[in-house]
Design a protein around this motif. Structure first.
Motif, PDB file in Angstrom:
ATOM      1  N   ASP A 104       0.811  -1.212   0.000  1.00 15.91           N
ATOM      2  CA  ASP A 104       0.000   0.000   0.000  1.00 15.91           C
ATOM      3  C   ASP A 104       0.848   1.267   0.000  1.00 15.91           C
ATOM      4  N   ASP A 159      -2.994 -11.007   3.016  1.00 17.94           N
ATOM      5  CA  ASP A 159      -3.513  -9.641   3.192  1.00 17.94           C
ATOM      6  C   ASP A 159      -2.373  -8.640   3.179  1.00 17.94           C
ATOM      7  N   SER A 160      -2.697  -7.411   2.797  1.00 18.74           N
ATOM      8  CA  SER A 160      -1.694  -6.359   2.902  1.00 18.74           C
ATOM      9  C   SER A 160      -1.492  -6.036   4.380  1.00 18.74           C
ATOM     10  N   ASP A 176      -4.454  -3.986   5.636  1.00 19.21           N
ATOM     11  CA  ASP A 176      -5.672  -4.746   5.960  1.00 19.21           C
ATOM     12  C   ASP A 176      -5.493  -5.596   7.216  1.00 19.21           C
ATOM     13  N   SER A 177      -4.321  -6.195   7.332  1.00 20.33           N
ATOM     14  CA  SER A 177      -4.029  -7.042   8.490  1.00 20.33           C
ATOM     15  C   SER A 177      -4.107  -6.253   9.791  1.00 20.33           C
ATOM     16  N   ASN A 211      -7.695  -5.388  10.547  1.00 23.99           N
ATOM     17  CA  ASN A 211      -8.453  -6.579  10.942  1.00 23.99           C
ATOM     18  C   ASN A 211      -8.171  -6.997  12.390  1.00 23.99           C
ATOM     19  N   THR A 242      -1.392 -13.232  11.090  1.00 27.22           N
ATOM     20  CA  THR A 242      -0.868 -11.883  10.907  1.00 27.22           C
ATOM     21  C   THR A 242       0.643 -11.919  11.100  1.00 27.22           C
TER      22      THR A 242
END
Lengths: 154, 408
Positions: A60, B66-67, B70-71, B74, B261
């Motif tokens: 990102d 996941d990026s 996002d991780s 979450n 994660t």
């Protein structure tokens, strides 16, 4: 982007290779630098961005440091930086010349570099001083092979 | 804490390679791929899309599918499961294990109730931090603690040296290094409800900082209600042969909401929670007072001293430290470690030790050390990034409110 980033042994630390998305896309008519920038040529004018492969490795993008219009850029030298959540990386210019336009959209939407690396995520437009430099860049086929080889190393 | 230098990892892929942190990179390079240690969950990580990187001599997942963004989010919305088996669990036993440990750490260990623990710091003679660690008084003759993977060798050598001396004077203390166990961290709002499915013990009675030995998913585990994310959660020391089953059971019981994660999100989470990463935000030359961990120095210890470097630390408590760890919000690119901090007149007042983009707040956060006087919340500073000054402001930490489970 800085070739050091991907080519050096440091790259092996963050082997965020093409694990989950297969090989990243390339665009046929663009030229590519080994530091993972692309350039789109129109006469003397060149649009520069970072490749899908590069944005995929970075993750990102949260900030793009842009040069000022009018700044001089040199082939292989940094003109700005891309910041992702974890990493900072130089963006090198694939061509020499003068920056005539920068993508101001990236100030408010740096994620365009991820979402649309070859279109809306373009970074600068350069008036080239030496189109001969283009000969040292890769075409899409060479670049795809280059990425495969680089990923295989890690 | 929980160091070994994830941050260097991030830094090492930066362009700063050439100039900035050759030392850190060299340090990361000592082990070739083949020499890296693997946790018992290694194959499980690979099967789940873990992207493995060298970390403190171990091959660990920096992220999964996941990026990192996002991780991180979450974990705070649902939950995260981390493999932290690279960290070193250690038991000190014997009737003198508490007075022994008190020579090495700043905590009031004797004052801890059995079954409770605290964050503490191992200090050196100069009052600097050798490591940070979560220690638990299991009972009066048993302390359980976890130290950083990257500090394992030096911590164990340090403890061993002092233990030999202590024993030679007749002290009753011995240790056991829990290499037969693995360590999982389960964090986030779903941590307790999910784990409750796997044990008969009532987890609502186990509060932040508390410890229990209990059966989880059929295995005898050491359970500590603690973590490194600012969320409610647990660290579960499980016999290594049961670790993969436990990890699978946790993910299953959460119906996919708790996700594996990696270290990348773990670093974002701890930074958002304002927690130190040893090796970045705390080092040999930094005292607990400077690091903002004065609260971890037990009252009795302030009065009595009796730990390594106590003279330096007690003097700092009296006079105030010359530098302090503080948090920042900043504009422009995220500040990274080693970015210079200046006052509004352009004078150097300190350096960033950790920084990045906060996935939860969607803005730049950082921590670093500034001269006392410039440490108050609201103080305007400039942070130098690639030679350009950007606006920053000293900010109270944690950046994201912590949600530790405490008695109401």
């Amino acid at each position: 982007m800085a070739s050091r980033l991907w080519a050096s042994r440091a790259a092996s630390y963050l082997r965020l290779s093409v694990f989950h998305r297969g090989f990243s896309s390339v665009v046929k008519d663009l030229k590519y630098a080994d530091s993972h920038e692309w350039v789109k040529i129109d006469g003397n004018s060149a649009i520069v961005g970072i490749t899908d492969h590069a944005q995929d490795h970075l993750g990102d993008v949260v900030y793009v440091e842009l040069p000022e219009a009018g700044a001089a850029v040199n082939q292989g030298s940094g003109f700005g930086a891309v910041e992702s959540v974890k990493a900072t990386s130089d963006i090198n210019s694939p061509v020499s010349g003068k920056v005539v336009e920068v993508n101001e959209e990236l100030n408010s939407s740096p994620g365009l570099v991820n979402a649309s690396p070859y279109e809306n995520g373009w970074i600068i437009k350069v008036e080239m001083s030496d189109t001969g430099e283009l000969n040292s860049l890769m075409d899409s086929e060479q670049y795809t092979k280059f990425c495969e080889e680089e990923d295989a190393k890690h | 804490m929980r160091g070994g230098g994830l941050w260097q990892l991030g830094q090492s892929i930066t362009r700063r390679l050439a100039q900035a942190d050759k030392k850190a990179v060299a340090r990361r390079c000592f082990a070739s791929e083949a020499e890296l240690k693997k946790t018992v969950l290694y194959d499980f990580h690979i099967a789940n899309g873990g992207k493995m990187v060298p970390f403190a001599g171990w091959s660990m997942p920096i992220q999964y599918k996941d990026s990192i963004m996002d991780s991180t989010v979450n974990c705070r919305e649902n939950g995260s499961l981390f493999d932290v088996s690279h960290m070193c669990g250690l038991s000190l036993k014997g009737k003198d294990c508490i007075p022994f440990l008190e020579k090495l750490v700043i905590a009031d260990v004797a004052g801890l109730a059995p079954g409770t623990g605290t964050l503490t710091v191992f200090t050196n003679e100069k009052g600097g931090a050798i490591d940070d660690s979560v220690i638990t008084k299991v009972k009066d003759n048993h302390i359980y603690l976890v130290v950083n993977a990257g500090c394992r060798d030096k911590d164990l050598a340090h403890i061993e040296e002092h233990m030999k001396a202590y024993k030679s004077k007749g002290g009753d203390v011995s240790w056991h290094i829990h290499d037969e166990r693995s360590l999982l961290a389960l964090q986030g709002p779903l941590a307790a409800p999910v784990l409750q499915h796997l044990t008969k013990e009532d987890l609502s009675k186990l509060f932040f900082g508390e410890f229990q030995i209990l059966d989880i998913n059929g295995a005898t585990c050491f359970l500590t209600r603690t973590g490194y994310t600012g969320e409610d959660g647990f660290e579960i020391s499980v016999p290594s042969e049961n670790a993969v089953d436990l990890a699978k059971a946790i993910l299953e019981k959460s119906e996919g909401k708790v996700r594996l994660t990696g270290l990348g999100a773990r670093d974002s989470l701890r930074l958002e929670a304002g927690l130190c990463l040893y090796g970045n935000d705390m080092e040999q030359h930094v005292t607990p007072v400077e690091a903002g961990l004065t609260w971890a120095i037990g009252k009795r210890r302030r009065a009595e001293g009796g730990f390594l470097g106590a003279e330096v630390i007690l003097k700092q408590l009296e006079e105030g430290p010359s530098v302090r760890r503080v948090g920042f919000f900043s504009s422009g690119p995220p500040a990274r470690s080693h970015s210079e901090i200046q006052d509004d007149k352009g004078n150097n007042i300190g350096e960033i030790t950790s920084g990045g983009f906060s996935p939860c707040l969607k803005k730049n956060i950082g921590m670093g050390y500034v001269k006392s006087g410039s440490h108050k919340a609201g103080t305007k500073v400039k942070i130098l990034i690639r030679g350009k000054p950007y606006d920053g402001v000293v900010t109270k930490m944690p950046f994201v409110p912590t949600k530790y489970y405490k008695p109401s």
